[in-house]
Structure formats: structure tokens, C-alpha cells
Motif scaffolding. Structure first.
Motif, PDB file in Angstrom:
ATOM      1  N   SER A   3       0.826  -1.217   0.000  1.00 36.28           N
ATOM      2  CA  SER A   3       0.000   0.000   0.000  1.00 36.28           C
ATOM      3  C   SER A   3       0.859   1.266   0.000  1.00 36.28           C
ATOM      4  N   GLU A   4       2.069   1.164   0.601  1.00 37.75           N
ATOM      5  CA  GLU A   4       2.945   2.347   0.657  1.00 37.75           C
ATOM      6  C   GLU A   4       3.383   2.758  -0.745  1.00 37.75           C
ATOM      7  N   LYS A  62       2.313   8.411   3.520  1.00 35.81           N
ATOM      8  CA  LYS A  62       1.936   7.169   4.178  1.00 35.81           C
ATOM      9  C   LYS A  62       0.799   6.530   3.377  1.00 35.81           C
ATOM     10  N   HIS A  64      -2.059   3.334   2.944  1.00 31.59           N
ATOM     11  CA  HIS A  64      -2.805   2.332   3.712  1.00 31.59           C
ATOM     12  C   HIS A  64      -3.927   1.777   2.861  1.00 31.59           C
ATOM     13  N   LYS A  66      -7.645   0.830   2.608  1.00 32.05           N
ATOM     14  CA  LYS A  66      -8.891   1.208   3.268  1.00 32.05           C
ATOM     15  C   LYS A  66     -10.040   1.007   2.276  1.00 32.05           C
ATOM     16  N   TYR A  76      -5.015  11.402  11.581  1.00 30.17           N
ATOM     17  CA  TYR A  76      -3.861  10.519  11.456  1.00 30.17           C
ATOM     18  C   TYR A  76      -2.843  10.870  12.538  1.00 30.17           C
ATOM     19  N   TYR A  98      -5.105   6.530   0.971  1.00 34.87           N
ATOM     20  CA  TYR A  98      -5.909   5.318   1.183  1.00 34.87           C
ATOM     21  C   TYR A  98      -6.139   4.654  -0.171  1.00 34.87           C
TER      22      TYR A  98
END
Length: 602
Positions: A3-4, A62, A64, A66, A76, A98
């Protein structure tokens, strides 16, 4: 799924849309606190010249997984250690991306972390490893110009806030507590940087964007004092004319803007609301309020507008035919005209009494209205009026916020009927007695004392000066005039130095006395003149020289020395000579207006 890496890829795609940004973001995330930077250029293009580089903006990303990508903002947690590092370099744009489960869609969120906010976040940081601060991020824009604006504005504020990295924080509360007297002298600035956009007015930017307020410091340094995240209303004053057929009624107006409307305010209570981007009729509000002169001006304006069906403002024209009105009586021209005529008669009556202070109609009670009616009958209609007997031809009269002194002369053979005159033009000859019991002429103005001078709102000081100078000086009259001068200075001092007309008249009378009066002490006359001058400005070197000549004269009264040294700001010498006065003379000196300079030094 990484995801990064996906998050960085989606962000790079978004940044790649723009013509001003070049992203250098690492997918291996090996840099401490950062993932790279974004070069921001002043000119658009696919290839950028080095000279166009504005700044490299540090970024942290960042990513993630989701499932919900519809949120407009998120919370965050960022480590305090990272926030501290962001402060050291002057700021960072922090991104959270996300990515959905399939990895084909993303939602990008961001926060601009600048020194002003970073120092607030770090206020409670105690150095504990891995301690975090929860921070709100908002949705990253999707249009390329809006994306560019995020970085251009960040560059603008990052450059301004470099001085704030190591400086003590400043806030409006701290300014109010530390130097409240200097608040009016503070220079504040506000601004932004963006690609050219069609804002009707520059402040419209702040309805949809956050910004910072800065305070000017010495050496052209600016420090942030507030972060404005939501601006609902912007109000500003325009120094421009409002007129009807080139007849100017107002020289400025206030505009209160919101995202959807602009309200133009002028006069005491005149407002026109203009809706942005609609064909709605302008909403016009008007009521007679404020002082008497304001009401007269506003009523004249409204009548002129009703006749012309428009008015001009700052070079433009607002058509009045299409306006909707806030009250049914407003459009009745005859009502407005009747109100104006009544107010003009009040103003004319007060003008005949030399009243300079503006009448506050809101304070008119039954007694005030009765007094106004009596004065109008006596002064405008020139008729005798019935009054309650009074033990002096000079009597006080109260009308709302005005204190008036009248000359009322009883009419012989009538039952308490009087002629009323302006106090300043009383048709009387006033006399007193000299030491031989002979009649000598006096100006009736010398009867005034400090309390009446301060209380009264219709003393005409030009009339006072003319009346005093018209009487030949004698020993007794000279003494009376000098007493009046002292009373005037006392009155001026007790008014908190706000009644400049009293002081100006005192200066003129004392100047006349020192040049023409053969009955007064020359030294005392000079002291009185220069103490009046000293209340308005510092004495010049030539004036100080003349005062010094007084103390160099032998065999002067000790009180003269005290006064002269006070005028010269030599408090030590003044106190030495004051100590030489008898107790009775000291107490008498304390009652002189010049004693204020002794008190001011203590």
C-alpha cells in the motif's frame, strides 16, 4: 499488495498533472521523516529553468489499504519526533493515501505542516520515543491548478515562517496582555500565492482556503500570530465616494463579504445586500439612526436616491428601481421629507444657540422635547414663551445629551413670559464696581467658572474673545479676566484635555493679556500664556529663553519662580522654590492650574 508504494504512485500521478511541480518521491522510504521533495517552479512547462525554481518542498507519504474512500477528512497520528524534524527544516507537506482492496482506486489526504502549527503541536512534547500527535488531514484536490495552489501557497508561507522556527511564539492574546497600548500601532499582513484565478475580489480566496496572519517586526521580519482555517466574513473599508448625480454624500463605505453575498454599509444605517452570481433583486435596508446630523445627511441621500432611482458608488452605478425594500414606509417620499423638515428645524434651532456638539435623538425624552419646542417657538418663530421664573437671566437647559446656557429676559407687564436669546449674544450691558464704588464695564463671560465651562455645550469662544477684548482693561476687569483664564485652564484639564476649543481660546486671551494689559504682572501674564501653550505642545527654544528671563529677574515672587521652573521642566528647582512658600501660599499654589505640571512629574 504494497500500500505504501501504491500510495506514492497515486500521489505522483496526481502531481504529474501539473505544469509547475516536479516530484522526487522515493518508494523505498529510506529517508528519516521524509520520502522526498517536490520542486515548485514559478513558470509552467514540461522543462523548467533553474532560475524559475521557487523551493523544494519536503514531503512525507503514508499509504494504507482502506475500503472507504469517500471521507472528506481524516485523523492521522504522526510521531512527535517527525514533527520536530519538520520544524527544523521549516515545514513539510504530509500525505496519507488510502488505497482500496483491489488497488485500482485511491483517496489522497494532506496537511501543510508549517512552523506556526508545528510549534503548537510540539508544545507538550516531552521527548518520549514513539509518542504521537493526532492531526486532521483534508482531501487533496483533483484539479491540476488547485494542486499547484497547494504547493505555491505552502512555499509562500514557508518562506515567511522561517523566522518563526527559533523565535518565541506570538499570539493576539499575548499582544493584548504584554502591550495593550500598542495594539493600534501593530501592522498585520495576510496573503497567499496561487495561479491566476478569476476571483472577483482577492479576499474571496480565503472563503475556500486557509491562511495565516503575520505581524510586522523590525528589519522587515514577519511572524505568524494566527492560523485562519475558515473565513466566513471579510469586512473592509473603501475610501471612495457615494453620490447621487455627482452630489457626494459619503466619502467611504464598508463592505462585508461572505461566500454568497456582499453587503455595502454606509451612513448611520444604510445597507444594500448584493447576492453573488444570482439575478435576485438587491436588498436595500434603511432606517433613521445615529446623531441628528447623520440622520439629516442620510434622509437627504434617500430623498435624492428616490428622485434619481439610482446612486453612484466608487465610479459604478447601482440601479435603485430593481431594489427590494426592508420596510413599507421607506418608499413613502412624503414621510421621509416630513422627517427631514422636522430634523432641519431642530438643527437650525441648535445652530442659533451656537451648539457644536451633535444631538443624540435617541436620548430625547418628554422634557427634552418640550424644551426643543420652547426654543423653536422663541428662536425660529420669534415669539415670547412662558417659563418658570428663575433667579438669573442666565439659565441652564437640558436637551437629550446637550447642556445649554440661555439668556432669558422677562417681558414687563406679562405673567411669566420671556424672550429667549443665545447666551453668546445676550442683549445686556454688564457692570461691576471699582475700588471707589464707580461703575465699570465688564464682559458677562467673566462670570463663567470651570464647572459651567465644562458643562456647557453652547459657549462660542470667538464671541467670548470678542466680548472680552471689547471692554477697556481696568484693575478690576484685568483681575476678572485673569481669573477666567485660570478657570478655563482648570476646565480644560478636567475634561481630560479633550475640549481643544477651551484651550485655544485660553491661549488667545492670555496672548492678548500679556501684550496689552498694563494692570497685570508681566511675569504672571507670561506664565499664564506659556502654561496654556505647554498644554498643546512643547515650548520652543525661544519660548524657553523668554521663560528663563523671568527667573533671572531679581525680587520675583517665589510662586513665579515655581511656575517658571515648571514650564522649563526643572522640577528640582521648582520644588526648592515651592518649599520657600508659606504653608498658606503652598496650599493656594496647589489650586492653580499650573500645579498639574508638578503633579505630572511625581
Amino acid at each position: 499488495m504494497n500500500s505504501e508504494m501504491l500510495g506514492i504512485s497515486f500521489l505522483q500521478i496526481a502531481l504529474g498533472k501539473t505544469d509547475h511541480l516536479v516530484a522526487h518521491i522515493n518508494t523505498n522510504d529510506k529517508e528519516p521523516s521524509w520520502d522526498g521533495d517536490v520542486e515548485v517552479y514559478s513558470k509552467a512547462g514540461h522543462v523548467h529553468a533553474k532560475s524559475d525554481l521557487l523551493l523544494k518542498v519536503p514531503v512525507q507519504v503514508k499509504g494504507h489499504c482502506k475500503p472507504n474512500l469517500k471521507k472528506k477528512s481524516i485523523k492521522y497520528s504522526i510521531q512527535y519526533a517527525d514533527l520536530r524534524n519538520y520544524l527544523y527544516v521549516g515545514g513539510t507537506i504530509f500525505f496519507v493515501v488510502y488505497v482500496n482492496d483491489s488497488g485500482d482506486r485511491a483517496a489522497i489526504y494532506y496537511v501543510k505542516l508549517l512552523p506556526y502549527d508545528l510549534k503548537k503541536y510540539l508544545k507538550t512534547y516531552d521527548g518520549t520515543p514513539y509518542k504521537e500527535k493526532s492531526i486532521e488531514l483534508k482531501e487533496f484536490p483533483k484539479k491540476k491548478n488547485d494542486i499547484t495552489d497547494v504547493f505555491l501557497d505552502f512555499v509562500h508561507h514557508m518562506n515567511l515562517q522561517r523566522a518563526a522556527i527559533n523565535s518565541a511564539p506570538i499570539s493576539f492574546d499575548s499582544l493584548r496582555s504584554e502591550s495593550p497600548s500598542q495594539l493600534s500601532n501593530i501592522q498585520l499582513t495576510i496573503g497567499y500565492s496561487a495561479i491566476n484565478q478569476n476571483y472577483e475580489f482577492p479576499f474571496d480566496y480565503f472563503f475556500t482556503h486557509d491562511t495565516y496572519i503575520y505581524i510586522k517586526q523590525p528589519h522587515d521580519i514577519e511572524l505568524p500570530v494566527a492560523h485562519l482555517k475558515n473565513v466566513d466574513t471579510v469586512e473592509y473599508t473603501m475610501n471612495a465616494p457615494i453620490s447621487v448625480k455627482s452630489n457626494v454624500f459619503f466619502d467611504h463605505y464598508t463592505v462585508s463579504r461572505t461566500k454568497t453575498s456582499a453587503t455595502i454599509k454606509f451612513g448611520a444605517d444604510i445597507r444594500q445586500v448584493l447576492q453573488a452570481g444570482t439575478q435576485a433583486k438587491p436588498d436595500f435596508h434603511f432606517s433613521l439612526s445615529g446623531s441628528l446630523s447623520e440622520r439629516i445627511r442620510d434622509a437627504r441621500f434617500i430623498l435624492a436616491v428616490l428622485d434619481a432611482q439610482q446612486y453612484e458608488i466608487n465610479g459604478g452605478v447601482l440601479n435603485f428601481k430593481s431594489a427590494s425594500f426592508n420596510n413599507s414606509g421607506f418608499v413613502d417620499r412624503s414621510v421621509i421629507k416630513s422627517q427631514l423638515d422636522f430634523m432641519l428645524s431642530m438643527q437650525k434651532t441648535l445652530n442659533l444657540l451656537h451648539v457644536k456638539k451633535d444631538l443624540n435623538p435617541n436620548l430625547i425624552d418628554t422634557s427634552s422635547q418640550n424644551n426643543l419646542n420652547i426654543l423653536k417657538t422663541a428662536l425660529l418663530d420669534k415669539k415670547a414663551v412662558k417659563l418658570v421664573p428663575y433667579d438669573s437671566i442666565f439659565r441652564p437647559c437640558r436637551i437629550a445629551n446637550l447642556n445649554l446656557l440661555l439668556c432669558t429676559i422677562p417681558i414687563e407687564g406679562t405673567n411669566d413670559f420671556y424672550d429667549i436669546y443665545d447666551f453668546n449674544q445676550a442683549p445686556i450691558s454688564f457692570k461691576s464696581k471699582d475700588s471707589s464704588n464707580n461703575d465699570i464695564p465688564f464682559s458677562y463671560f467673566v462670570l463663567l467658572d470651570r464647572d459651567i465651562i465644562n458643562w456647557c455645550d453652547n459657549i462660542n469662544y470667538d464671541s467670548m474673545i470678542d466680548s472680552i477684548k471689547a471692554i477697556p482693561l481696568s484693575v478690576e476687569y484685568s483681575q476678572a479676566v485673569n481669573t477666567l483664564i485660570l478657570e478655563m485652564l482648570h476646565a480644560y484639564d478636567s475634561s481630560d484635555s479633550s475640549k481643544e476649543d477651551i484651550l485655544l481660546a485660553a491661549i488667545k486671551i492670555t496672548d492678548w493679556i500679556r501684550q496689552t494689559d498694563m494692570h497685570s504682572s508681566p511675569s504672571a501674564a507670561k506664565i499664564n500664556y506659556y502654561q496654556a501653550i505647554k498644554r498643546s505642545r512643547p515650548l520652543t527654544s525661544d519660548e524657553q529663553t523668554e521663560v528663563l528671563s523671568i527667573v533671572e529677574t531679581e525680587r520675583q515672587d517665589e510662586s513665579i519662580y515655581v511656575g517658571a521652573y515648571l514650564l522649563l521642566d526643572n522640577i528640582v528647582a521648582a520644588k526648592v522654590h515651592f518649599s520657600k512658600l508659606s504653608k498658606e501660599s503652598q496650599e493656594a499654589f496647589k489650586k492653580y492650574p499650573i500645579y498639574r505640571f508638578m503633579q505630572d512629574s511625581q
